[in-house]
Design a protein around this motif. Structure first.
Motif, PDB file in Angstrom:
ATOM      1  N   PRO A  16      72.260 -22.019  14.419  1.00 28.14           N
ATOM      2  CA  PRO A  16      73.115 -20.826  14.485  1.00 28.14           C
ATOM      3  C   PRO A  16      72.535 -19.778  15.433  1.00 28.14           C
ATOM      4  O   PRO A  16      71.313 -19.689  15.622  1.00 28.14           O
ATOM      5  N   ALA A  17      73.402 -18.994  16.035  1.00 26.26           N
ATOM      6  CA  ALA A  17      72.969 -17.929  16.939  1.00 26.26           C
ATOM      7  C   ALA A  17      72.432 -16.746  16.134  1.00 26.26           C
ATOM      8  O   ALA A  17      73.092 -16.277  15.200  1.00 26.26           O
ATOM      9  N   VAL A  18      71.247 -16.296  16.478  1.00 30.05           N
ATOM     10  CA  VAL A  18      70.678 -15.088  15.883  1.00 30.05           C
ATOM     11  C   VAL A  18      71.189 -13.857  16.624  1.00 30.05           C
ATOM     12  O   VAL A  18      71.428 -12.813  16.022  1.00 30.05           O
ATOM     13  N   LEU A  19      71.334 -13.996  17.931  1.00 24.64           N
ATOM     14  CA  LEU A  19      71.924 -12.906  18.705  1.00 24.64           C
ATOM     15  C   LEU A  19      72.713 -13.493  19.861  1.00 24.64           C
ATOM     16  O   LEU A  19      72.401 -14.572  20.375  1.00 24.64           O
ATOM     17  N   SER A  20      73.747 -12.755  20.253  1.00 24.07           N
ATOM     18  CA  SER A  20      74.581 -13.168  21.361  1.00 24.07           C
ATOM     19  C   SER A  20      75.018 -11.937  22.144  1.00 24.07           C
ATOM     20  O   SER A  20      75.644 -11.029  21.584  1.00 24.07           O
ATOM     21  N   LEU A  21      74.655 -11.892  23.411  1.00 27.15           N
ATOM     22  CA  LEU A  21      75.030 -10.799  24.301  1.00 27.15           C
ATOM     23  C   LEU A  21      75.948 -11.356  25.383  1.00 27.15           C
ATOM     24  O   LEU A  21      75.675 -12.428  25.940  1.00 27.15           O
ATOM     25  N   ALA A  22      77.021 -10.649  25.666  1.00 30.30           N
ATOM     26  CA  ALA A  22      77.967 -11.080  26.692  1.00 30.30           C
ATOM     27  C   ALA A  22      78.320  -9.889  27.590  1.00 30.30           C
ATOM     28  O   ALA A  22      78.862  -8.892  27.109  1.00 30.30           O
ATOM     29  N   GLY A  23      77.974 -10.004  28.859  1.00 28.24           N
ATOM     30  CA  GLY A  23      78.318  -8.962  29.823  1.00 28.24           C
ATOM     31  C   GLY A  23      77.733  -7.605  29.500  1.00 28.24           C
ATOM     32  O   GLY A  23      78.343  -6.568  29.797  1.00 28.24           O
ATOM     33  N   ASP A  38      72.398  -5.011  33.859  1.00 29.09           N
ATOM     34  CA  ASP A  38      73.610  -5.341  34.593  1.00 29.09           C
ATOM     35  C   ASP A  38      74.137  -6.706  34.160  1.00 29.09           C
ATOM     36  O   ASP A  38      73.570  -7.746  34.502  1.00 29.09           O
ATOM     37  N   ARG A  39      75.173  -6.703  33.337  1.00 25.15           N
ATOM     38  CA  ARG A  39      75.925  -7.909  32.945  1.00 25.15           C
ATOM     39  C   ARG A  39      75.018  -9.016  32.398  1.00 25.15           C
ATOM     40  O   ARG A  39      75.003 -10.147  32.887  1.00 25.15           O
ATOM     41  N   VAL A  40      74.276  -8.664  31.371  1.00 24.62           N
ATOM     42  CA  VAL A  40      73.346  -9.613  30.753  1.00 24.62           C
ATOM     43  C   VAL A  40      74.076 -10.495  29.745  1.00 24.62           C
ATOM     44  O   VAL A  40      74.735  -9.995  28.830  1.00 24.62           O
ATOM     45  N   ASP A  41      73.962 -11.794  29.918  1.00 23.86           N
ATOM     46  CA  ASP A  41      74.430 -12.781  28.946  1.00 23.86           C
ATOM     47  C   ASP A  41      73.193 -13.447  28.344  1.00 23.86           C
ATOM     48  O   ASP A  41      72.308 -13.898  29.075  1.00 23.86           O
ATOM     49  N   LYS A  65      65.587  -2.806  22.898  1.00 22.90           N
ATOM     50  CA  LYS A  65      66.169  -1.749  22.071  1.00 22.90           C
ATOM     51  C   LYS A  65      67.604  -2.083  21.671  1.00 22.90           C
ATOM     52  O   LYS A  65      68.034  -1.783  20.557  1.00 22.90           O
ATOM     53  N   ILE A  66      68.343  -2.712  22.572  1.00 24.35           N
ATOM     54  CA  ILE A  66      69.709  -3.117  22.233  1.00 24.35           C
ATOM     55  C   ILE A  66      69.676  -4.219  21.189  1.00 24.35           C
ATOM     56  O   ILE A  66      70.369  -4.152  20.165  1.00 24.35           O
ATOM     57  N   VAL A  67      68.847  -5.232  21.411  1.00 23.05           N
ATOM     58  CA  VAL A  67      68.726  -6.328  20.459  1.00 23.05           C
ATOM     59  C   VAL A  67      68.238  -5.824  19.101  1.00 23.05           C
ATOM     60  O   VAL A  67      68.652  -6.321  18.047  1.00 23.05           O
ATOM     61  N   GLY A  68      67.380  -4.795  19.117  1.00 25.08           N
ATOM     62  CA  GLY A  68      66.846  -4.239  17.880  1.00 25.08           C
ATOM     63  C   GLY A  68      67.751  -3.228  17.207  1.00 25.08           C
ATOM     64  O   GLY A  68      67.328  -2.542  16.265  1.00 25.08           O
ATOM     65  N   ALA A  69      68.990  -3.093  17.677  1.00 27.54           N
ATOM     66  CA  ALA A  69      69.981  -2.189  17.090  1.00 27.54           C
ATOM     67  C   ALA A  69      69.541  -0.737  17.153  1.00 27.54           C
ATOM     68  O   ALA A  69      69.848   0.058  16.265  1.00 27.54           O
ATOM     69  N   VAL A  70      68.845  -0.386  18.228  1.00 26.27           N
ATOM     70  CA  VAL A  70      68.411   0.998  18.445  1.00 26.27           C
ATOM     71  C   VAL A  70      69.323   1.691  19.445  1.00 26.27           C
ATOM     72  O   VAL A  70      69.591   2.886  19.338  1.00 26.27           O
ATOM     73  N   THR A  71      69.834   0.932  20.417  1.00 21.39           N
ATOM     74  CA  THR A  71      70.620   1.491  21.507  1.00 21.39           C
ATOM     75  C   THR A  71      71.913   0.706  21.686  1.00 21.39           C
ATOM     76  O   THR A  71      71.914  -0.527  21.588  1.00 21.39           O
ATOM     77  N   PHE A  72      73.016   1.423  21.946  1.00 24.24           N
ATOM     78  CA  PHE A  72      74.284   0.793  22.295  1.00 24.24           C
ATOM     79  C   PHE A  72      74.322   0.555  23.812  1.00 24.24           C
ATOM     80  O   PHE A  72      73.854   1.385  24.583  1.00 24.24           O
ATOM     81  N   PRO A  73      74.892  -0.560  24.257  1.00 20.18           N
ATOM     82  CA  PRO A  73      75.089  -0.735  25.697  1.00 20.18           C
ATOM     83  C   PRO A  73      76.251   0.118  26.186  1.00 20.18           C
ATOM     84  O   PRO A  73      77.078   0.585  25.393  1.00 20.18           O
ATOM     85  N   THR A  74      76.307   0.310  27.487  1.00 22.43           N
ATOM     86  CA  THR A  74      77.441   1.017  28.081  1.00 22.43           C
ATOM     87  C   THR A  74      78.695   0.151  28.032  1.00 22.43           C
ATOM     88  O   THR A  74      79.801   0.638  27.812  1.00 22.43           O
ATOM     89  N   SER A  75      78.511  -1.143  28.223  1.00 21.65           N
ATOM     90  CA  SER A  75      79.638  -2.074  28.164  1.00 21.65           C
ATOM     91  C   SER A  75      79.124  -3.450  27.750  1.00 21.65           C
ATOM     92  O   SER A  75      77.922  -3.717  27.766  1.00 21.65           O
TER      93      SER A  75
END
Length: 282
Positions: A16-23, A38-41, A65-75
């Motif tokens: 199972p996926a622990v984390l998934s980032l798209a764009g 910039d557009r990280v998958d 920080k994004i993966v750790g739920a500290v920061t929101f991405p811009t998109s």
């Protein structure tokens, strides 16, 4: 020592996926709207152990920080531990993620055992009423697993840098996280302390096969033998990502760091050496 990378691991059932980032992108709110990511998958699965590498300013800490739920991405979209950003309280999600960073504020005058206890409540100072006998015993057990059982009563501030790093890992494990983030845990460690920490992380992976880790580092020599995958960042973009055997190549690392890099692999450990850059005239 051999210069050949290890052979790719045989295919295994997809976990199972622990984390998934798209764009995923993040812009720093300056006049120029500087692009930090910039557009990280990126997809990380249960039981994988990732290395996150890149030069200073590549975006490693921001991505963590994004993966750790500290920061929101811009998109872009982010899903961590089955929870999608924008549909979950990030404070609750952070409680399920273990984070180890040298910048963490913990009381230097507290004992190592007390520092580990604070991981159960996610607080800087201990909340004594919240710690029952089982919780205290778990803290002792985690210290023992990381080779620190004899230091339980020592002041955190009196521990060596390597010991403090292992205490902070024990603290992060108190909440029994499925995802452990290690932000440059080897920073300022001497060689014996570095090797002790590598051994501890290797042993931890063996004892907790369901634990997923992401380690930010600058040096291949700091990667434990159990490292399964790597992601290389340059200027906020993913340059390469995947199993270590096909990602940690001389070509990829040279492109990542902007100068020729020679890569060797021996008995599960990785080593890198940089020659002179092409434009140095040598």
């Amino acid at each position: 020592m051999t210069t050949a990378p290890p052979p790719p691991s045989p295919p295994s059932p997809q976990q199972p996926a622990v984390l998934s980032l798209a764009g995923v992108s993040l812009h720093r709110p300056t006049s120029g709207q500087e692009v930090v990511l910039d557009r990280v998958d990126w997809t990380v699965r249960t039981g994988q152990h990732w290395a996150l590498l890149g030069a200073n300013g590549a975006g490693k800490t921001t991505l963590l920080k994004i993966v750790g739920a500290v920061t929101f991405p811009t998109s872009g979209s982010v899903e961590v531990l089955g929870e999608r950003f924008g549909r979950v309280d990030l404070r609750q999600l952070r409680a399920r993620i273990g984070l180890v960073s040298a910048a963490q504020a913990v009381p230097a005058d507290a004992t190592a055992h007390t520092v580990v206890l604070t991981g159960a409540t996610g607080t800087v100072q201990p909340v004594w009423r919240a710690y029952d006998d089982d919780t205290r015993e778990r803290a002792h057990r985690l210290l023992a697993e990381l080779g620190l059982d004899e230091l339980a009563g020592r002041r955190f501030g009196d521990c060596s840098s390597g010991q403090r790093a292992r205490v902070l890992i024990s603290r992060a494990l108190m909440a029994d996280p499925s995802l452990l983030l290690l932000d440059e845990p080897f920073n300022a460690l001497d060689l014996p302390s570095r090797e002790d920490l590598i051994d501890a992380l290797h042993l931890l992976a063996d004892r907790q096969p369901g634990l997923t880790t992401i380690t930010v580092t600058h040096h291949l020599e700091e990667l434990p033998p159990n490292t399964t995958h790597a992601l290389l960042l340059r200027d906020g973009r993913v340059l390469a990502s995947g199993p270590v055997a096909v990602t940690l190549t001389a070509g990829n690392l040279s492109a990542c760091f902007g100068r020729p890099v020679q890569v060797t692999h021996d008995e599960g450990r990785w080593y890198a050496r940089s020659g002179h850059s092409a434009d140095s005239g040598r």
